[in-house]
Scaffold this motif. Structure first.
Motif, short mmCIF file in Angstrom:
data_model
loop_
_atom_site.label_atom_id
_atom_site.label_comp_id
_atom_site.label_asym_id
_atom_site.label_seq_id
_atom_site.Cartn_x
_atom_site.Cartn_y
_atom_site.Cartn_z
N GLU A 334 77.45 -21.79 10.41
CA GLU A 334 77.35 -20.32 10.61
C GLU A 334 76.05 -20.64 11.99
O GLU A 334 74.86 -21.01 12.07
N HIS A 336 73.73 -19.57 14.54
CA HIS A 336 72.31 -18.64 14.49
C HIS A 336 71.75 -18.99 16.00
O HIS A 336 71.94 -19.65 16.45
N GLU A 358 67.67 -15.01 9.95
CA GLU A 358 66.92 -15.87 8.74
C GLU A 358 66.16 -16.71 9.91
O GLU A 358 66.55 -16.73 10.78
N TYR A 361 66.23 -15.88 13.90
CA TYR A 361 67.97 -16.49 14.11
C TYR A 361 68.08 -15.38 13.75
O TYR A 361 68.71 -14.81 12.28
N LYS A 363 72.17 -13.95 12.56
CA LYS A 363 72.80 -14.53 11.63
C LYS A 363 74.26 -13.80 12.43
O LYS A 363 74.32 -13.02 11.98
N THR A 364 74.82 -15.00 13.23
CA THR A 364 76.46 -14.75 13.87
C THR A 364 76.98 -13.57 12.91
O THR A 364 78.39 -12.65 13.12
#
Ligand code: MLC
Ligand code: AMP
Length: 478
Positions: A334, A336, A358, A361, A363-364
């Motif tokens: 994933e 970030h 998180e 960053y 989390k996209t």
């Protein structure tokens, strides 16, 4: 520094230069500045102040631009609403954002409704000078609702600094200048049209031809008469441009120095066919409402088909595997992201905000892989978000609506590949009694934005579920 101070590079320093063509009229930067100052004075007179929210439910127009600018100058937080939304969707946003008013062309939004024409007419009698404001780069400028990576839509709070970082990156990396001409048909209620189109126009000071909406049938005339040098589109637009006659395509391609694609995946075949027909290599980039533009193919160097290129200046990105560790080269995980363009959080949703970050960053929710030589490739989304013609559709929103209908027991909505729109929503239904599909589709059209209406309804006797009862959408009959 605030957005207004950057916009003044044009609103004031280019005030006599022609700025905007909209329908049959043209406006200088000074015209735009004066009208937005008058609107700002009127909003203050109506006791709307910095920090208040104002919903705009408007199609692309000079009014949208003037009211948006008036708010930015005062510090009123703009909440643009997708013009395709119906009352059910509008109410969700106005309940959440609690605006002082909802400005629209026709009555909507209950007692919050102000008519845009009346507002503009009333502002004509106001002073033309700009009201004072004490904003900073951290002041919120807009709340843009997005279905995001999970759940129904939440308001992404975007600050002046977020937008400024995006503007400076794009103007620099895509070499935009006052010599350019942008043809823009994308909606100003989404960040592609707003943050990449309108904002860069006001800072770089190029000429803008704004369309109410991009229409495939009339686009050719807009291209050949306005002769843009830059164009922003979603993949659906590029797919449709492939059906233009070769000679027209060549002439359009000869004046446009930069075609940018984003908001949804651009199929490499489309990029290849476009190059053959228009003589131009589309530059694909990747962004989100919450983060604005993150990653872009280079202006100089290889624009690699199927990739979104390199992180933009100031961005830090990581690819995180399900086990929490950073992915190696060519290993999927994933994406970030961290940077000055990344928002602070969702409006009044500390829980969803905490969940979205998180280690600093964001989390996209987008799965991604990076190559040895640094090109990022998106591999799809963690959630089952559907993107149709560049518009986001969250299946759960449609499923919940379908389940409100008495004759429907269960519903699952999935995205099905579509040549033109990328994906289209298809609904699988378990029914309690006979369902008239046409009247069900009519009902959806009345309550949901057009692009969300399932294009096909499939009646099944059950939905495949895991032992825990979660629907396994990938097992639904194709
Ligand atoms: C669509 N419609 C609109 C509209 N977009 N009406 C007014 N304003 C708009 N902006 C209407 C169409 O006329 C049509 O009405 C119906 O909605 C369905 O349209 P469609 O299925 O979308 O097809 P089409 O009309 O051909 O429009 C194709 C399109 C449009 C690509 C021009 O879908 C579009 O502008 N998509 C871009 C969405 C966008 O900006 N996404 C960026 C999100 S931000 P009728 O009556 O004819 O049925 C983001 C971050 C990032 O993703 O990275 O950029
Ligand atoms: P939105 O929530 O409307 O801002 O849409 C953002 C989402 O659009 C991202 O999370 C991606 O899933 C998708 N997206 C944007 N640009 C691209 C792209 N170039 N390729 C693939 N998906 C994209």
């Amino acid at each position: 520094m605030t957005l207004t101070q950057l916009f003044d590079l044009s609103l004031i320093d280019r005030q006599h230069e022609s700025a905007l063509e909209f329908e049959e009229n043209s406006y200088s930067f000074g015209d735009i500045d004066r009208q937005s100052n008058q609107i700002a004075q009127l909003l203050l007179l109506k006791k709307i102040v910095a920090g208040d929210r104002l919903c705009l439910y408007l199609e692309n127009s000079v009014d949208f631009i003037s009211i948006y600018l008036a708010c930015v100058k005062v510090g009123i937080i703009v909440v643009p609403i997708n013009i395709l939304y119906k009352d059910r969707e509008i109410n969700h946003i106005s309940d959440d954002a609690a605006p002082k008013a909802l400005i629209a062309a026709e009555p909507t939004g209950g007692e919050l409704y102000w008519n845009v024409k009346h507002l503009i007419a009333e502002s004509a009698s106001m002073l033309e000078e700009r009201p004072k404001s004490t904003l900073t780069g951290d002041s919120p400028a807009a709340i843009v609702y997005t279905s995001g990576t999970t759940g129904t839509s939440k308001g992404a709070v975007l600050s002046h600094n977020n937008f400024i970082a995006n503007i400076i990156n794009l103007i620099t990396c895509w070499k935009m200048s006052s010599a350019d001409r942008l043809l823009l048909g994308l909606p100003l209620f989404h960040v592609h049209g707003l943050a990449n189109g309108m904002h860069c126009w006001l800072v770089a000071g190029f000429k803008l031809k704004l369309l109410v909406k991009y229409q495939h049938e009339t686009a050719e005339t807009a291209f050949t008469s306005f002769k843009p040098t830059i164009f922003f589109g979603v993949p659906t637009i590029y797919v449709r441009l492939l059906d233009r006659p070769a000679a027209i395509a060549k002439s359009i391609g000869s004046t446009v120095r930069l075609f940018v694609s984003g908001s949804a995946p651009l199929p490499p075949q489309v990029m290849q066919d476009f190059k053959a027909k228009y003589g131009s290599t589309i530059l694909e980039r990747y962004g989100m409402t919450e983060t604005l533009m993150n990653i872009s193919n280079p202006y100089v160097g290889e624009r690699r088909p199927g990739t979104v290129g390199f992180p933009l200046p100031g961005m830090s990105v990581k690819i995180i595997k399900p086990d929490g560790h950073e992915a190696a080269i060519d290993e999927e995980g994933e994406l970030h992201v961290k940077g000055p363009n990344v928002f602070e959080g969702y409006w009044k949703r500390p829980d969803a905000t905490a969940e979205a970050f998180e280690g600093g960053y964001f989390k996209t929710g987008d799965m991604c892989v990076v190559s040895e030589d640094g090109y990022y490739t998106l591999r799809g989304r963690k959630s089952d978000l559907i993107i149709s013609s560049g518009y986001n559709i969250y299946p759960r929103e449609i499923e919940e609506f379908l389940l409100e209908q008495a004759e429907i027991a269960e519903a699952a909505v999935v995205g099905v590949p579509d040549q033109v729109k990328g994906e289209i929503p298809v609904a699988y239904l378990v029914t309690k009694s006979d369902v008239d599909i046409n009247s069900l589709q009519e009902l959806c059209k009345q309550s949901l934005a057009a692009f969300k209406v399932p294009k096909k309804f499939v009646i099944v006797d059950h939905l495949p579920r895991t032992a825990l009862g979660k629907v396994q959408k990938h097992l639904l009959p194709k």
